[in-house]
Write a protein that holds these residues in place. Sequence first.
Motif, PDB file in Angstrom:
ATOM      1  N   LEU A  21       0.872  -1.174   0.000  1.00  0.00           N
ATOM      2  CA  LEU A  21       0.000   0.000   0.000  1.00  0.00           C
ATOM      3  C   LEU A  21       0.903   1.216   0.000  1.00  0.00           C
ATOM      4  O   LEU A  21       1.798   1.324   0.829  1.00  0.00           O
ATOM      5  N   PHE A  22       0.705   2.123  -0.977  1.00  0.00           N
ATOM      6  CA  PHE A  22       1.541   3.322  -0.939  1.00  0.00           C
ATOM      7  C   PHE A  22       0.741   4.551  -0.541  1.00  0.00           C
ATOM      8  O   PHE A  22      -0.348   4.787  -1.044  1.00  0.00           O
ATOM      9  N   ALA A  23       1.282   5.291   0.415  1.00  0.00           N
ATOM     10  CA  ALA A  23       0.667   6.543   0.836  1.00  0.00           C
ATOM     11  C   ALA A  23       0.856   7.554  -0.283  1.00  0.00           C
ATOM     12  O   ALA A  23       1.884   7.575  -0.958  1.00  0.00           O
ATOM     13  N   LYS A  25      -9.785   1.871   4.396  1.00  0.00           N
ATOM     14  CA  LYS A  25     -10.304   0.510   4.155  1.00  0.00           C
ATOM     15  C   LYS A  25      -9.209  -0.533   3.935  1.00  0.00           C
ATOM     16  O   LYS A  25      -9.458  -1.725   4.055  1.00  0.00           O
ATOM     17  N   PHE A  26      -7.987  -0.070   3.603  1.00  0.00           N
ATOM     18  CA  PHE A  26      -6.913  -1.027   3.318  1.00  0.00           C
ATOM     19  C   PHE A  26      -6.093  -1.416   4.549  1.00  0.00           C
ATOM     20  O   PHE A  26      -5.147  -2.195   4.445  1.00  0.00           O
ATOM     21  N   LEU A  27      -6.432  -0.857   5.694  1.00  0.00           N
ATOM     22  CA  LEU A  27      -5.711  -1.218   6.915  1.00  0.00           C
ATOM     23  C   LEU A  27      -6.712  -1.713   7.947  1.00  0.00           C
ATOM     24  O   LEU A  27      -7.792  -1.127   8.088  1.00  0.00           O
ATOM     25  N   SER A  28      -6.347  -2.775   8.652  1.00  0.00           N
ATOM     26  CA  SER A  28      -7.235  -3.252   9.715  1.00  0.00           C
ATOM     27  C   SER A  28      -6.430  -3.475  10.983  1.00  0.00           C
ATOM     28  O   SER A  28      -5.198  -3.524  10.957  1.00  0.00           O
ATOM     29  N   THR A  29      -7.115  -3.609  12.086  1.00  0.00           N
ATOM     30  CA  THR A  29      -6.457  -3.769  13.391  1.00  0.00           C
ATOM     31  C   THR A  29      -5.616  -5.053  13.447  1.00  0.00           C
ATOM     32  O   THR A  29      -4.707  -5.163  14.256  1.00  0.00           O
ATOM     33  N   PHE A  83      14.516   6.408   1.829  1.00  0.00           N
ATOM     34  CA  PHE A  83      15.424   7.213   2.638  1.00  0.00           C
ATOM     35  C   PHE A  83      14.892   7.447   4.049  1.00  0.00           C
ATOM     36  O   PHE A  83      13.689   7.528   4.259  1.00  0.00           O
ATOM     37  N   LEU A  84      15.800   7.558   4.990  1.00  0.00           N
ATOM     38  CA  LEU A  84      15.462   8.038   6.333  1.00  0.00           C
ATOM     39  C   LEU A  84      16.472   9.123   6.673  1.00  0.00           C
ATOM     40  O   LEU A  84      17.688   8.884   6.646  1.00  0.00           O
ATOM     41  N   ALA A  85      15.979  10.330   6.955  1.00  0.00           N
ATOM     42  CA  ALA A  85      16.883  11.430   7.303  1.00  0.00           C
ATOM     43  C   ALA A  85      16.446  11.986   8.657  1.00  0.00           C
ATOM     44  O   ALA A  85      16.828  11.463   9.696  1.00  0.00           O
ATOM     45  N   ASN A  86      15.580  12.982   8.644  1.00  0.00           N
ATOM     46  CA  ASN A  86      15.089  13.510   9.916  1.00  0.00           C
ATOM     47  C   ASN A  86      13.880  12.725  10.431  1.00  0.00           C
ATOM     48  O   ASN A  86      13.368  13.019  11.514  1.00  0.00           O
ATOM     49  N   GLY A  87      13.419  11.776   9.633  1.00  0.00           N
ATOM     50  CA  GLY A  87      12.384  10.852  10.108  1.00  0.00           C
ATOM     51  C   GLY A  87      10.943  11.313   9.946  1.00  0.00           C
ATOM     52  O   GLY A  87      10.020  10.573  10.311  1.00  0.00           O
ATOM     53  N   GLN A  88      10.752  12.495   9.401  1.00  0.00           N
ATOM     54  CA  GLN A  88       9.387  13.040   9.328  1.00  0.00           C
ATOM     55  C   GLN A  88       8.442  12.153   8.506  1.00  0.00           C
ATOM     56  O   GLN A  88       7.318  11.898   8.918  1.00  0.00           O
ATOM     57  N   ALA A  89       8.901  11.691   7.352  1.00  0.00           N
ATOM     58  CA  ALA A  89       8.040  10.860   6.502  1.00  0.00           C
ATOM     59  C   ALA A  89       7.757   9.513   7.167  1.00  0.00           C
ATOM     60  O   ALA A  89       6.611   9.045   7.201  1.00  0.00           O
ATOM     61  N   THR A  90       8.797   8.910   7.743  1.00  0.00           N
ATOM     62  CA  THR A  90       8.619   7.611   8.409  1.00  0.00           C
ATOM     63  C   THR A  90       7.678   7.732   9.606  1.00  0.00           C
ATOM     64  O   THR A  90       6.798   6.892   9.802  1.00  0.00           O
ATOM     65  N   LEU A  91       7.852   8.791  10.391  1.00  0.00           N
ATOM     66  CA  LEU A  91       6.966   8.988  11.550  1.00  0.00           C
ATOM     67  C   LEU A  91       5.515   9.193  11.107  1.00  0.00           C
ATOM     68  O   LEU A  91       4.586   8.739  11.776  1.00  0.00           O
ATOM     69  N   ALA A  92       5.322   9.833   9.962  1.00  0.00           N
ATOM     70  CA  ALA A  92       3.955  10.037   9.449  1.00  0.00           C
ATOM     71  C   ALA A  92       3.351   8.695   9.015  1.00  0.00           C
ATOM     72  O   ALA A  92       2.161   8.439   9.255  1.00  0.00           O
ATOM     73  N   LEU A  93       4.171   7.833   8.426  1.00  0.00           N
ATOM     74  CA  LEU A  93       3.676   6.497   8.044  1.00  0.00           C
ATOM     75  C   LEU A  93       3.322   5.685   9.286  1.00  0.00           C
ATOM     76  O   LEU A  93       2.279   5.024   9.337  1.00  0.00           O
ATOM     77  N   ILE A  94       4.177   5.758  10.313  1.00  0.00           N
ATOM     78  CA  ILE A  94       3.896   5.077  11.586  1.00  0.00           C
ATOM     79  C   ILE A  94       2.580   5.601  12.169  1.00  0.00           C
ATOM     80  O   ILE A  94       1.711   4.841  12.607  1.00  0.00           O
ATOM     81  N   ASP A  95       2.427   6.922  12.145  1.00  0.00           N
ATOM     82  CA  ASP A  95       1.229   7.575  12.678  1.00  0.00           C
ATOM     83  C   ASP A  95      -0.039   7.042  12.003  1.00  0.00           C
ATOM     84  O   ASP A  95      -1.031   6.704  12.663  1.00  0.00           O
ATOM     85  N   ILE A  96       0.003   6.938  10.675  1.00  0.00           N
ATOM     86  CA  ILE A  96      -1.157   6.450   9.916  1.00  0.00           C
ATOM     87  C   ILE A  96      -1.490   5.004  10.305  1.00  0.00           C
ATOM     88  O   ILE A  96      -2.645   4.667  10.546  1.00  0.00           O
ATOM     89  N   VAL A  97      -0.464   4.165  10.370  1.00  0.00           N
ATOM     90  CA  VAL A  97      -0.681   2.750  10.717  1.00  0.00           C
ATOM     91  C   VAL A  97      -1.294   2.643  12.119  1.00  0.00           C
ATOM     92  O   VAL A  97      -2.235   1.871  12.356  1.00  0.00           O
TER      93      VAL A  97
END
Lengths: 195, 195
Positions: B77-79, B112-116, B126-140
């Motif tokens: 699944l791509f954000a 609808k594409f994510l469930s508990t 890439f991982l630099a300051n982590g903002q994008a990764t943290l946003a993906l974690i937040d969504i999950v």
Amino acid sequence: MEKLQQKITEEGVALSDTVLKVDNFLNHQIDPTLMYEVAQEFIKRFENKTITKIVTLESSGIAPAVMVGLILNVPVLFARKKKSLTLTDGLITSKVYSFTKQETNEISIAEKFLSTDDQILIVDDFLANGQATLALIDIVEKVNATVAGIGIVIEKAFQDGGKMIHDKGYQLESLARIKSLKNKTIEFVSEEEFA
Amino acid sequence: MEKLQQKITEEGVALSDTVLKVDNFLNHQIDPTLMYEVAQEFIKRFENKTITKIVTLESSGIAPAVMVGLILNVPVLFARKKKSLTLTDGLITSKVYSFTKQETNEISIAEKFLSTDDQILIVDDFLANGQATLALIDIVEKVNATVAGIGIVIEKAFQDGGKMIHDKGYQLESLARIKSLKNKTIEFVSEEEFA
């Protein structure tokens, strides 16, 4: 391609007479195994051609394109819709008019990744009025590389992109061809009609 | 990952103390075979985890993510960075601040594409300051799915994203860790330093 049509029938949603939503396996969530099978089918259909590189358009074209690149062991190049901060010089661009959004956008590829010796297979998720595909062809031909063929996952055959590309003499292979989305019903062009 | 470091050394370009250009095989042109090997390495590093789905961010995360999905036979699944016309309802969003562009953007995934029950492997280029990764974690985590781990192709270890994610207790696996880009020289964190 039988399995792809079945997937579209089961999971695709005709949102209107012109919009087909396939976000379950192609445009948002991706079914990687289906993309691999799609790639195998493209390779079968273009087995008469030498292919040195795959060109696609971000984002939904990337998944089928990288599977083709994996099997053929050739690089995949994706055109960008927006200019990147670290990619500014040496871009080849082409304009894409979006009928849906009623706006013109530029797509670009770094010139250094294409050479006159390249035999390019263009791969994309959708073909409708052909604007995006024609822009990819334009970019490839601007550097005097050769378009070996065009592989499309889903063609809206009721729009005129397919005919335009055929008429220009390119080998176009669309793995599923939608005849109509009227009454929210997905109807395919039968193989007989196509032949 | 030896082969990846070698590729970065040979084909990557340190444009400044913070910007590494790897458009030759990851961000614009993609090396599909390398992406497959990257995926194999991720799978080895997360073999202790059950993974039901891969989540990534368009566009450069898609290639490594679909290779992981292909091998594990799970959906990817791509954000999206921009809202789509056909994807408007039921979106889970999170904000990403870009230090490079000095602007905040929203990324989104259809709920609808994510469930508990989902055990999510987040994959990104890439991982630099982590903002994008943290946003993906937040969504999950907004849908109460579980982050099984985070797989990054290239980490700029001189920026603080990696530490932030480690400190939150996630299993983070970065296949190449850049120690410094100073003087336009690409220096890696050695395995010993990391352990």
